[in-house]
Design an enzyme around this catalytic site. Structure first.
Site, PDB file in Angstrom:
ATOM      1  N   ASP A  73       0.837  -1.215   0.000  1.00  0.00           N
ATOM      2  CA  ASP A  73       0.000   0.000   0.000  1.00  0.00           C
ATOM      3  C   ASP A  73       0.866   1.258   0.000  1.00  0.00           C
ATOM      4  O   ASP A  73       0.485   2.288  -0.578  1.00  0.00           O
ATOM      5  CB  ASP A  73      -1.012  -0.001   1.152  1.00  0.00           C
ATOM      6  CG  ASP A  73      -0.382  -0.223   2.509  1.00  0.00           C
ATOM      7  OD1 ASP A  73       0.716  -0.808   2.587  1.00  0.00           O
ATOM      8  OD2 ASP A  73      -0.986   0.191   3.508  1.00  0.00           O
TER       9      ASP A  73
ATOM     10  N   HIS B 219      -4.418   1.180   2.932  1.00  0.00           N
ATOM     11  CA  HIS B 219      -4.277   2.189   3.992  1.00  0.00           C
ATOM     12  C   HIS B 219      -3.542   3.469   3.561  1.00  0.00           C
ATOM     13  O   HIS B 219      -4.058   4.577   3.694  1.00  0.00           O
ATOM     14  CB  HIS B 219      -3.498   1.595   5.177  1.00  0.00           C
ATOM     15  CG  HIS B 219      -3.947   0.245   5.600  1.00  0.00           C
ATOM     16  ND1 HIS B 219      -5.030   0.041   6.418  1.00  0.00           N
ATOM     17  CD2 HIS B 219      -3.451  -0.998   5.327  1.00  0.00           C
ATOM     18  CE1 HIS B 219      -5.189  -1.254   6.647  1.00  0.00           C
ATOM     19  NE2 HIS B 219      -4.242  -1.912   5.997  1.00  0.00           N
ATOM     20  N   ASP B 220      -2.289   3.297   3.113  1.00  0.00           N
ATOM     21  CA  ASP B 220      -1.376   4.449   3.043  1.00  0.00           C
ATOM     22  C   ASP B 220      -1.771   5.544   2.049  1.00  0.00           C
ATOM     23  O   ASP B 220      -1.648   6.733   2.364  1.00  0.00           O
ATOM     24  CB  ASP B 220       0.051   3.950   2.765  1.00  0.00           C
ATOM     25  CG  ASP B 220       0.556   3.047   3.883  1.00  0.00           C
ATOM     26  OD1 ASP B 220      -0.062   3.049   4.968  1.00  0.00           O
ATOM     27  OD2 ASP B 220       1.574   2.356   3.685  1.00  0.00           O
TER      28      ASP B 220
HETATM   29  C1  BDR Z   1      -0.088  -0.268   7.991  1.00  0.00           C
HETATM   30  O1  BDR Z   1       0.855  -1.301   8.241  1.00  0.00           O
HETATM   31  C2  BDR Z   1       1.553  -1.630   7.079  1.00  0.00           C
HETATM   32  O2  BDR Z   1       1.633  -2.997   6.926  1.00  0.00           O
HETATM   33  C3  BDR Z   1       0.851  -0.941   5.929  1.00  0.00           C
HETATM   34  O3  BDR Z   1       1.792  -0.542   4.948  1.00  0.00           O
HETATM   35  C4  BDR Z   1       0.167   0.226   6.588  1.00  0.00           C
HETATM   36  O4  BDR Z   1       1.013   1.342   6.636  1.00  0.00           O
HETATM   37  C5  BDR Z   1      -1.471  -0.811   8.233  1.00  0.00           C
HETATM   38  O5  BDR Z   1      -1.585  -1.273   9.540  1.00  0.00           O
HETATM   39 CA    CA Z   2       3.107   1.385   5.362  1.00  0.00          CA
END
Ligand code: BDR
Ligand code: CA
Length: 325
Positions: free
Chosen positions: A14, A255-256
């Protein structure tokens, strides 16, 4: 108006999409990218970051950051990461949600000489105008910079973070991955007095899902960034389907890039509450976010997003991916 942004990543599937979005979207002036240990070793997150920057033809400088968390590694008694989100394919082969990007060409890109934390101090001390930082991995680079020179906060216009969770968890029964992997750094950042911190915890990223139908839109765009985003999303969808189903079928949390999308259009976050947040540093709740919802409290330090507009999020990514050549 463009936002001047430094992006801190532990690339990661992500994170890769966040880099592409920040590098491609005209509303973002990407000043630098910093890598940190998190989803993988520092070596792997840095190599992956180089390859993704190459993929979108970005000239943005890359600073390599911290190889280990601020304190965690010297505390062997602390609880360990529980869930290395993996799936087993039909041939019995195990896949991790954040692998090395072997499908991308090897990169000749050089990382800058200065370590990321020193870059933060140097850049922010001398910055002519305030800068926005988006950090989507463990917060070690920034915490080390704050330990060297706490006054750098004055040139941080806003810090946008992916991390933590109120009603969710992924690393342990109570903690989210980024904050769990370096709780002391997260605590240092939240106590630093940075003017504005905006947080995208799992509570919102699990709602702003990307689906297989959204991947079809990326497919129609067909650019290198769009195609790589499909790779990343399909693997994430598989992991979510097998291990952590969300409220939509065939969907993943991405997420990111939500943090970057928020800078492009803040209305992508729809339920944002100004609250006090602290980080637990102990026992079963190690790395968990302790969020104070009491009405009378007057020490609020973070804007926390609880809901978002997932369609708008996908539209923003589509706009950026169209610009990849
Ligand atoms: C976050 O943890 C990482 O594994 C992902 O890149 C994201 O930033 C989600 O919990
Ligand atoms: Ca991340």
């Amino acid at each position: 108006m463009t936002r001047k942004v430094i992006l801190d990543v532990d690339t990661g599937s992500d994170d890769a999409v966040a880099i592409m979005l920040a590098a491609l979207h005209p509303a973002i002036d990407l000043l630098a990218v910093c890598s940190v240990k998190g989803n993988q070793s520092l070596k792997s997150t840095t190599e992956n970051t180089k390859k993704v920057l190459d993929l979108v033809n970005s000239k943005t400088p890359l600073y390599q950051g911290c190889k280990e968390a601020f304190v965690r590694e010297v505390c062997p008694w602390r609880i360990k990461f529980e869930d290395r989100a993996t799936i087993v394919d039909e041939e019995g082969k195990e896949h991790f949600i954040h692998e090395d990007f072997d499908m991308l060409p090897k990169s000749d890109r050089k990382v800058e000489d200065m370590p990321a934390s020193i870059f933060y101090v140097d850049y922010l001390k001398n910055a002519k105008e305030p800068v926005t930082i988006v950090a989507v991995g463990p917060l070690t680079n920034l915490a080390v910079a704050l330990a060297i020179d706490p006054s750098i906060t004055k040139n941080i216009e806003e810090l946008v973070l992916m991390g933590g969770a109120d009603d969710e968890a992924n690393a342990t029964s109570s903690a989210e991955f980024n904050f769990f992997n370096d709780p002391e750094s997260a605590q240092k950042v939240f106590q630093s007095g940075i003017k504005k911190i905006t947080l995208c915890p799992l509570d919102v990223t699990h709602k702003t899902m990307v689906t297989k139908d959204d991947c079809k839109r990326f497919e129609e765009i067909g650019t290198p960034a769009a195609k790589f985003a499909i790779d990343m999303c399909l693997k994430r969808i598989e992991v979510h389907t097998q291990r952590q189903p969300l409220t939509l079928p065939d969907a993943c949390a991405l997420h990111d890039p939500l943090c970057v999308a928020y800078l492009i259009d803040p209305s992508v976050l729809t339920d944002v509450r100004y609250l006090h947040l602290d980080i637990s540093l102990d026992g079963l709740t190690d790395g968990a976010t302790i969020i104070d919802h009491r009405y009378f409290q007057d020490n609020r330090n973070v804007y926390i997003a609880y809901d978002g507009d997932r369609k708008k999020f996908v539209d923003i990514m589509c706009d950026a991916f169209k610009l990849s050549k």
